[in-house]
Design an enzyme around this catalytic site. Structure first.
Site, PDB file in Angstrom:
ATOM      1  N   ALA A 127       0.852  -1.200   0.000  1.00 28.30           N
ATOM      2  CA  ALA A 127       0.000   0.000   0.000  1.00 28.30           C
ATOM      3  C   ALA A 127       0.880   1.240   0.000  1.00 28.30           C
ATOM      4  O   ALA A 127       1.610   1.479   0.969  1.00 28.30           O
ATOM      5  CB  ALA A 127      -0.926   0.002   1.207  1.00 28.30           C
ATOM      6  N   ASN A 129      -0.067   4.082   0.406  1.00 33.89           N
ATOM      7  CA  ASN A 129      -0.555   4.996   1.445  1.00 33.89           C
ATOM      8  C   ASN A 129      -1.566   4.271   2.324  1.00 33.89           C
ATOM      9  O   ASN A 129      -2.568   3.778   1.837  1.00 33.89           O
ATOM     10  CB  ASN A 129      -1.188   6.235   0.801  1.00 33.89           C
ATOM     11  CG  ASN A 129      -1.200   7.390   1.761  1.00 33.89           C
ATOM     12  OD1 ASN A 129      -1.536   7.227   2.936  1.00 33.89           O
ATOM     13  ND2 ASN A 129      -0.829   8.564   1.291  1.00 33.89           N
ATOM     14  N   HIS A 157       6.077  16.433   0.750  1.00 34.47           N
ATOM     15  CA  HIS A 157       6.555  15.565   1.832  1.00 34.47           C
ATOM     16  C   HIS A 157       7.705  16.223   2.581  1.00 34.47           C
ATOM     17  O   HIS A 157       8.342  17.150   2.077  1.00 34.47           O
ATOM     18  CB  HIS A 157       7.023  14.216   1.269  1.00 34.47           C
ATOM     19  CG  HIS A 157       5.886  13.279   0.960  1.00 34.47           C
ATOM     20  ND1 HIS A 157       5.142  13.369  -0.198  1.00 34.47           N
ATOM     21  CD2 HIS A 157       5.359  12.240   1.671  1.00 34.47           C
ATOM     22  CE1 HIS A 157       4.217  12.427  -0.185  1.00 34.47           C
ATOM     23  NE2 HIS A 157       4.320  11.724   0.929  1.00 34.47           N
ATOM     24  N   LYS A 161      12.564  12.428   2.738  1.00 33.58           N
ATOM     25  CA  LYS A 161      12.046  11.369   1.853  1.00 33.58           C
ATOM     26  C   LYS A 161      13.003  11.204   0.679  1.00 33.58           C
ATOM     27  O   LYS A 161      13.410  12.189   0.066  1.00 33.58           O
ATOM     28  CB  LYS A 161      10.644  11.759   1.357  1.00 33.58           C
ATOM     29  CG  LYS A 161       9.994  10.698   0.482  1.00 33.58           C
ATOM     30  CD  LYS A 161       8.527  11.005   0.252  1.00 33.58           C
ATOM     31  CE  LYS A 161       7.871  10.029  -0.711  1.00 33.58           C
ATOM     32  NZ  LYS A 161       7.934   8.631  -0.263  1.00 33.58           N
TER      33      LYS A 161
HETATM   34  P1  NAP Z   1      13.328   6.069   7.779  1.00 38.70           P
HETATM   35  O1  NAP Z   1      13.016   6.917   8.955  1.00 38.70           O
HETATM   36  O2  NAP Z   1      14.579   6.312   7.011  1.00 38.70           O
HETATM   37  O3  NAP Z   1      13.287   4.550   8.282  1.00 38.70           O
HETATM   38  C1  NAP Z   1      13.754   3.455   7.546  1.00 38.70           C
HETATM   39  C2  NAP Z   1      14.508   2.574   8.511  1.00 38.70           C
HETATM   40  O4  NAP Z   1      14.844   1.334   7.876  1.00 38.70           O
HETATM   41  C3  NAP Z   1      15.853   3.190   8.961  1.00 38.70           C
HETATM   42  O5  NAP Z   1      15.996   3.055  10.353  1.00 38.70           O
HETATM   43  C4  NAP Z   1      16.862   2.346   8.205  1.00 38.70           C
HETATM   44  O6  NAP Z   1      18.134   2.286   8.831  1.00 38.70           O
HETATM   45  C5  NAP Z   1      16.175   1.001   8.233  1.00 38.70           C
HETATM   46  N1  NAP Z   1      16.731   0.019   7.304  1.00 38.70           N
HETATM   47  C6  NAP Z   1      17.450   0.197   6.171  1.00 38.70           C
HETATM   48  N2  NAP Z   1      17.775  -0.989   5.625  1.00 38.70           N
HETATM   49  C7  NAP Z   1      17.237  -1.942   6.426  1.00 38.70           C
HETATM   50  C8  NAP Z   1      17.215  -3.367   6.402  1.00 38.70           C
HETATM   51  N3  NAP Z   1      17.821  -4.071   5.428  1.00 38.70           N
HETATM   52  N4  NAP Z   1      16.545  -4.042   7.374  1.00 38.70           N
HETATM   53  C9  NAP Z   1      15.937  -3.357   8.377  1.00 38.70           C
HETATM   54  N5  NAP Z   1      15.934  -2.003   8.457  1.00 38.70           N
HETATM   55  C10 NAP Z   1      16.561  -1.312   7.499  1.00 38.70           C
HETATM   56  O7  NAP Z   1      12.132   6.138   6.704  1.00 38.70           O
HETATM   57  P2  NAP Z   1      10.560   6.380   6.971  1.00 38.70           P
HETATM   58  O8  NAP Z   1      10.265   7.828   6.909  1.00 38.70           O
HETATM   59  O9  NAP Z   1      10.151   5.600   8.181  1.00 38.70           O
HETATM   60  O10 NAP Z   1       9.939   5.734   5.652  1.00 38.70           O
HETATM   61  C11 NAP Z   1      10.146   4.360   5.354  1.00 38.70           C
HETATM   62  C12 NAP Z   1       9.403   4.022   4.066  1.00 38.70           C
HETATM   63  O11 NAP Z   1       7.989   4.134   4.282  1.00 38.70           O
HETATM   64  C13 NAP Z   1       9.712   4.961   2.885  1.00 38.70           C
HETATM   65  O12 NAP Z   1       9.770   4.188   1.698  1.00 38.70           O
HETATM   66  C14 NAP Z   1       8.495   5.880   2.847  1.00 38.70           C
HETATM   67  O13 NAP Z   1       8.263   6.431   1.565  1.00 38.70           O
HETATM   68  C15 NAP Z   1       7.411   4.914   3.246  1.00 38.70           C
HETATM   69  N6  NAP Z   1       6.160   5.494   3.760  1.00 38.70           N
HETATM   70  C16 NAP Z   1       5.033   4.838   3.432  1.00 38.70           C
HETATM   71  C17 NAP Z   1       3.812   5.251   3.919  1.00 38.70           C
HETATM   72  C18 NAP Z   1       2.581   4.464   3.577  1.00 38.70           C
HETATM   73  O14 NAP Z   1       1.485   4.803   4.047  1.00 38.70           O
HETATM   74  N7  NAP Z   1       2.708   3.404   2.782  1.00 38.70           N
HETATM   75  C19 NAP Z   1       3.751   6.369   4.751  1.00 38.70           C
HETATM   76  C20 NAP Z   1       4.925   7.031   5.089  1.00 38.70           C
HETATM   77  C21 NAP Z   1       6.140   6.572   4.604  1.00 38.70           C
HETATM   78  P3  NAP Z   1      19.318   3.273   8.248  1.00 38.70           P
HETATM   79  O15 NAP Z   1      18.791   4.660   8.385  1.00 38.70           O
HETATM   80  O16 NAP Z   1      20.484   2.941   9.116  1.00 38.70           O
HETATM   81  O17 NAP Z   1      19.490   2.888   6.796  1.00 38.70           O
END
Ligand code: NAP
Length: 267
Positions: A127, A129, A157, A161
């Site tokens: 999803a 979103n 955003h 991002k």
């Molecule tokens: P974030 O704060 O950068 O969090 C991502 C986390 O994943 C970081 O702690 C990162 O560590 C870790 N990571 C990287 N590689 C990994 C691995 N192999 N195994 C486990 N953890 C790992 O990003 P965010 O803002 O939470 O967003 C994450 C994703 O969700 C993005 O793609 C964003 O676009 C998406 N998103 C989706 C929705 C939705 O409703 N679908 C809503 C908001 C965001 P490091 O920083 O050390 O690499």
């Protein structure tokens, strides 16, 4: 853990979204957090990480180990486009259902997930979103596209991002394009004095991506017609807005066959 509880592993547990998912899972009586995987905050208790009482689940970096040593039913991934595929392969190889919130997957990635999930007989829900309001925004935009062919999408955003445009913007454009068919809008001789100023192009629909501190996740779909403009707008003002959708997805994903894209398919 009682047998009825759904065992949940969160990948990206120490990230902005992952922390919200950890909190949301800990609040639900029918869910049990059995693993929290990230590359940072290693060894920290998942409860401590989010300001909850200790859970006994510590952050670790080895998903394979977490899945083999615990009763994992569902993996929730909020990492990045590279990590999510690796994590998905591991989960599907172990028959663990997948809820993917990570954006930036392309059609080739989704095709691979489709093959793996069919082979494993395990459901995957992707999803872009999870906010219910955003799902409605996309559905209203599809409806409006029947009557208004001229449209541009502005997504906004936070500045951390990494992918642009957002998964939501691409999905909205795809839904509008399915509804209105091929259409060339704007002046035929239009040209850009600054490269990219007219935004990205998805089947004739312009998408504009804004990145600023202070924003969370916002989108406007602007339709233009004779003497009128229709704007459909959704704002996620905090990351809690995504959690009812994530929890719903965790509860439903085990009933799915193959890959399903879009939360609206399980509402
Ligand atoms: P974030 O704060 O950068 O969090 C991502 C986390 O994943 C970081 O702690 C990162 O560590 C870790 N990571 C990287 N590689 C990994 C691995 N192999 N195994 C486990 N953890 C790992 O990003 P965010 O803002 O939470 O967003 C994450 C994703 O969700 C993005 O793609 C964003 O676009 C998406 N998103 C989706 C929705 C939705 O409703 N679908 C809503 C908001 C965001 P490091 O920083 O050390 O690499």
């Amino acid at each position: 853990m009682s047998d009825e509880k759904i065992g949940v592993v969160v990948t990206g547990a120490a990230g902005r979204m992952g922390r919200e998912v950890v909190k949301a899972v800990l609040r639900e009586e029918d869910l049990c957090l059995v693993g929290a995987v990230d590359l940072r905050e290693l060894g920290v208790d998942a409860g401590d990480l989010v300001g909850f009482p200790p859970t006994g689940v510590t952050i670790c970096s080895d998903l394979q180990q977490v899945i083999t040593e615990n009763k994992a039913d569902v993996l929730v991934d909020f990492t990045n486009p590279e990590a999510v595929l690796r994590n998905a392969r591991i989960a599907l190889n172990h028959g663990v259902s997948l809820v993917i919130g990570t954006t930036g997957l392309d059609d080739v990635d989704i095709e691979e997930l489709r093959r793996l999930s069919e082979k494993a007989g395990t459901g995957v829900l992707i999803a872009p979103n999870f906010a219910l309001g955003a799902v409605l925004m996309m559905s209203f935009a599809r409806q409006a596209a029947r009557y208004f062919k001229h449209v541009e999408i502005i997504e906004m955003h936070h500045d951390q991002k990494i992918d642009a445009p957002s998964g939501t913007a691409i999905r909205t454009a795809r839904m509008i394009a399915e509804e209105r068919g091929a259409f060339r809008q704007g002046h035929p001789q239009e040209y850009e004095k600054i490269e990219g100023v007219r935004g990205g192009d998805w089947e004739g629909i312009k998408i504009h991506s804004v990145r600023l501190p202070g924003l969370v996740a916002h989108q406007e779909v602007v339709f233009g017609g004779l003497g009128q403009v229709l704007t459909i707008r959704h704002d996620s003002i905090n990351r809690e807005s995504f959690m009812p959708g994530v929890i719903l997805a965790i509860r439903k994903v085990r009933e799915l066959k193959g890959v399903v894209v879009g939360l609206e398919n399980v509402l």
